[in-house]
Design an enzyme around this catalytic site. Structure first.
Site, short mmCIF file in Angstrom:
data_model
loop_
_atom_site.label_atom_id
_atom_site.label_comp_id
_atom_site.label_asym_id
_atom_site.label_seq_id
_atom_site.Cartn_x
_atom_site.Cartn_y
_atom_site.Cartn_z
N TYR A 1 -2.07 -1.50 10.36
CA TYR A 1 -1.99 -1.61 8.89
C TYR A 1 -0.65 -1.08 8.38
O TYR A 1 0.03 -1.72 7.58
CB TYR A 1 -3.15 -0.82 8.29
CG TYR A 1 -3.39 -1.00 6.81
CD1 TYR A 1 -4.08 -2.11 6.33
CD2 TYR A 1 -2.97 -0.04 5.89
CE1 TYR A 1 -4.33 -2.26 4.98
CE2 TYR A 1 -3.21 -0.19 4.54
CZ TYR A 1 -3.90 -1.30 4.08
OH TYR A 1 -4.15 -1.44 2.73
N SER B 1 0.87 -1.17 0.00
CA SER B 1 0.00 0.00 0.00
C SER B 1 0.91 1.22 0.00
O SER B 1 2.11 1.10 0.33
CB SER B 1 -0.84 -0.01 1.28
OG SER B 1 -1.42 1.25 1.53
#
Ligand code: NAD
Length: 260
Positions: A155, A142
């Site tokens: 995350y 990401s």
């Protein structure tokens, strides 16, 4: 057809980014295993690919479960005659400020993103190393593999961790003709992101429209979402790349949100 004769496993492929990657790899000739916790949805994606003349199978896989990953990978390798491409993509999001983040949620996040990446990699490498068949391992990182955002401690930590794993796979895999990469998308409108919009609005005390405009797209050069197709095209490019010249890299697909 860029992937004729190749076989691929895509985790989390019953939805969103993983689904788009699986469908594109299949359209380019790869036999594709749709591996997902959601077995019915995985089977449905596989049927859709077959209806278009592709080769696919749905396979139940919880990427956090060692036995489930090994068993499912063996099934795929047996059916397709090996594993050439692994896209370790399954993921979830849980947002909360660190001081309120539960340890159970932290562990669940690390388990899906990092244990899942490790277990699927180990299972796939056993086949890629066989007779130096080689292969490509792609992790779904990401922009949060490079950048931090509030509310996303677990995350961001996990997505940063994937860069390290990919680099070790690149170093160890080189002599076996295995390459490894991390694709790092910006925000993509999938169920994972749709769920976050009201959650972030609540936590940050702003409107949902502001979450989209400021938080999600504020750092991009044009205020536009990355699409599942943008990410799938990147995965295809890396899967079809013909040499180890590209390995151990991260590819940021984010409308300029993060530039490396
Ligand atoms: P999604 O919710 O649309 O799909 C995720 C899929 O993973 C679902 O089919 C779900 O059933 C599956 N899954 C969840 N837990 C699993 C488990 N334990 N075992 C196997 N499958 C499991 O999400 P998405 O947006 O397509 O996200 C896919 C990946 O892309 C994730 O790793 C996510 O972190 C990453 N990503 C997403 C975005 C975005 O903006 N959507 C941006 C950057 C990175």
């Amino acid at each position: 057809m860029k992937l004729q004769g190749k076989s691929a496993i895509v985790t989390g492929a019953a939805s969103g980014i993983g689904r788009a990657i699986a469908e594109l790899l299949a359209a380019e000739g790869a036999a594709v295993a749709i591996a997902d916790l959601n077995e019915d949805a995985a089977a449905s994606v596989a049927r859709g690919i077959e209806a278009k003349g592709g080769i696919a199978m749905g396979v139940a896989m919880d990427v956090t479960n060692e036995q489930a990953v090994d068993t499912a990978t063996e099934r795929v390798a047996e059916r397709f005659g090996g594993v050439d491409i692994l896209v370790s993509n399954a993921g979830i999001q849980i947002v909360n400020p660190i001081h309120e983040y539960s340890f159970a949620h932290w562990k669940r996040m690390q388990s899906i993103h990092l244990d899942g990446a490790f277990l699927t990699t180990r299972a796939a490498l056993r086949h890629m190393y066989r007779d130096n068949r080689g292969g490509t391992v792609i992790y779904m990182g990401s922009v949060h593999s490079h950048e931090a955002s509030p509310l996303k401690c677990a995350y961001v930590a996990a997505k940063h961790g994937l860069l390290g794993l990919a680099r070790v796979v690149a170093k160890e895999g080189g002599e076996h003709n295995v390459r490894s990469h991390v694709i790092c998308p910006g925000f993509v409108r999938t169920p994972l992101v749709d769920k976050q919009i009201p959650e972030q609005a609540r936590e940050l005390g702003i409107t949902e429209e502001e979450v989209v405009r400021r938080v999600m797209l504020g750092g991009t050069v044009d205020g536009v979402f990355t699409t599942v197709d943008d990410v799938a095209q990147t995965a295809l490019f890396l899967s079809a790349f013909p040499s180890n010249a590209l390995t151990g890299q991260s590819f940021v697909v984010s409308h300029g949100w993060f530039m490396q």
